[in-house]
Design a protein around this motif. Structure first.
Motif, mmCIF file in Angstrom:
data_model
loop_
_atom_site.group_PDB
_atom_site.id
_atom_site.type_symbol
_atom_site.label_atom_id
_atom_site.label_comp_id
_atom_site.label_asym_id
_atom_site.label_seq_id
_atom_site.Cartn_x
_atom_site.Cartn_y
_atom_site.Cartn_z
ATOM 1 N N PHE A 11 -21.453 -1.822 12.473
ATOM 2 C CA PHE A 11 -22.160 -2.329 13.634
ATOM 3 C C PHE A 11 -22.266 -3.851 13.652
ATOM 4 C CE2 PHE A 11 -23.797 2.019 13.044
ATOM 5 C CZ PHE A 11 -23.285 2.556 14.197
ATOM 6 N N THR A 12 -21.774 -4.522 12.606
ATOM 7 C CA THR A 12 -21.845 -5.973 12.570
ATOM 8 C C THR A 12 -20.539 -6.627 12.977
ATOM 9 O OG1 THR A 12 -21.198 -6.050 10.246
ATOM 10 C CG2 THR A 12 -23.564 -5.888 10.718
ATOM 11 N N THR A 13 -19.503 -5.835 13.258
ATOM 12 C CA THR A 13 -18.205 -6.392 13.614
ATOM 13 C C THR A 13 -18.293 -7.134 14.935
ATOM 14 O OG1 THR A 13 -17.041 -4.662 12.445
ATOM 15 C CG2 THR A 13 -15.786 -5.875 14.068
ATOM 16 N N ALA A 14 -17.958 -8.395 14.901
ATOM 17 C CA ALA A 14 -17.955 -9.225 16.106
ATOM 18 C C ALA A 14 -16.607 -9.067 16.807
ATOM 19 C CB ALA A 14 -18.189 -10.683 15.721
ATOM 20 N N PRO A 15 -16.548 -9.411 18.099
ATOM 21 C CA PRO A 15 -15.261 -9.352 18.797
ATOM 22 C C PRO A 15 -14.199 -10.171 18.062
ATOM 23 C CG PRO A 15 -17.034 -9.705 20.355
ATOM 24 C CD PRO A 15 -17.642 -9.831 18.972
ATOM 25 N N ASP A 16 -12.981 -9.666 18.044
ATOM 26 C CA ASP A 16 -11.836 -10.329 17.421
ATOM 27 C C ASP A 16 -11.982 -10.505 15.913
ATOM 28 O OD1 ASP A 16 -10.491 -10.491 19.847
ATOM 29 O OD2 ASP A 16 -11.446 -12.380 20.341
ATOM 30 N N ARG A 17 -12.740 -9.637 15.280
ATOM 31 C CA ARG A 17 -12.880 -9.649 13.825
ATOM 32 C C ARG A 17 -12.419 -8.304 13.300
ATOM 33 N NH1 ARG A 17 -12.961 -14.620 13.885
ATOM 34 N NH2 ARG A 17 -14.877 -15.732 14.191
ATOM 35 N N VAL A 18 -11.847 -8.296 12.117
ATOM 36 C CA VAL A 18 -11.401 -7.053 11.498
ATOM 37 C C VAL A 18 -12.623 -6.352 10.903
ATOM 38 C CG1 VAL A 18 -9.935 -6.057 9.711
ATOM 39 C CG2 VAL A 18 -9.127 -8.016 11.024
ATOM 40 N N ALA A 19 -12.786 -5.065 11.240
ATOM 41 C CA ALA A 19 -13.931 -4.291 10.765
ATOM 42 C C ALA A 19 -13.897 -4.154 9.247
ATOM 43 C CB ALA A 19 -13.919 -2.908 11.412
ATOM 44 N N ALA A 20 -15.062 -4.053 8.649
ATOM 45 C CA ALA A 20 -15.176 -3.951 7.194
ATOM 46 C C ALA A 20 -14.453 -2.729 6.642
ATOM 47 C CB ALA A 20 -16.651 -3.919 6.804
ATOM 48 N N PHE A 21 -14.375 -1.646 7.417
ATOM 49 C CA PHE A 21 -13.757 -0.412 6.925
ATOM 50 C C PHE A 21 -12.249 -0.355 7.158
ATOM 51 C CE2 PHE A 21 -15.355 0.463 11.209
ATOM 52 C CZ PHE A 21 -14.212 0.926 11.839
ATOM 53 N N THR A 22 -11.661 -1.423 7.716
ATOM 54 C CA THR A 22 -10.237 -1.444 8.043
ATOM 55 C C THR A 22 -9.377 -1.447 6.785
ATOM 56 O OG1 THR A 22 -10.649 -2.611 10.096
ATOM 57 C CG2 THR A 22 -8.432 -2.791 9.196
ATOM 58 N N GLN A 23 -8.313 -0.638 6.799
ATOM 59 C CA GLN A 23 -7.336 -0.656 5.714
ATOM 60 C C GLN A 23 -6.691 -2.033 5.678
ATOM 61 O OE1 GLN A 23 -6.208 2.006 3.712
ATOM 62 N NE2 GLN A 23 -7.741 3.382 4.496
ATOM 63 N N ARG A 24 -6.416 -2.510 4.477
ATOM 64 C CA ARG A 24 -5.760 -3.807 4.327
ATOM 65 C C ARG A 24 -4.542 -3.649 3.437
ATOM 66 N NH1 ARG A 24 -10.796 -4.549 5.729
ATOM 67 N NH2 ARG A 24 -11.556 -6.523 6.518
ATOM 68 N N SER A 25 -3.400 -4.125 3.934
ATOM 69 C CA SER A 25 -2.160 -4.035 3.180
ATOM 70 C C SER A 25 -1.144 -4.985 3.795
ATOM 71 C CB SER A 25 -1.609 -2.609 3.218
ATOM 72 O OG SER A 25 -0.296 -2.574 2.710
ATOM 73 N N LYS A 26 -0.306 -5.574 2.952
ATOM 74 C CA LYS A 26 0.757 -6.436 3.467
ATOM 75 C C LYS A 26 1.772 -5.631 4.263
ATOM 76 C CE LYS A 26 3.336 -6.244 -0.864
ATOM 77 N NZ LYS A 26 4.446 -5.398 -0.465
ATOM 78 N N ASP A 27 1.739 -4.308 4.136
ATOM 79 C CA ASP A 27 2.685 -3.438 4.821
ATOM 80 C C ASP A 27 2.264 -3.093 6.248
ATOM 81 O OD1 ASP A 27 4.322 -3.311 2.535
ATOM 82 O OD2 ASP A 27 3.066 -1.726 1.709
#
Length: 89
Positions: A7-23
């Motif tokens: 609920f703290t994700t601001a517009p144009d920001r990646v959500a905390a729960f987003t998967q992160r990978s160089k792929d």
């Protein structure tokens, strides 16, 4: 992810729960998206189930634009991905 909350994700920001990978090629909004519900009406949810339709819809719009401008041969999945990566924020 089902039940994901950020609920703290601001517009144009990646959500905390987003998967992160160089792929990863593309990210789409997936936090607190309001859409139609299978039970009728609307509901707000988060996760890939909400982000995936946004990417699919963008791909369809690009394909339609290419076809409408006589460039149907360019409407390949690889080229649509290339356009999305080149023009998306």
């Amino acid at each position: 992810a089902s039940g994901a909350r950020d609920f703290t994700t601001a517009p144009d920001r990646v959500a905390a729960f987003t998967q992160r990978s160089k792929d990863l090629d593309i990210l789409a909004p997936g936090a607190r998206i309001t859409s139609t519900s299978l039970r009728g009406g609307f509901e707000t949810r988060s996760g890939t189930s909400m982000a995936s339709p946004i990417v699919a819809g963008a791909a369809v719009v690009i394909r339609q634009a290419l076809e409408a401008n006589g460039r149907a041969a360019e409407a390949t999945p690889a080229n649509i991905l290339k356009i999305m990566k080149a023009t998306g924020k």
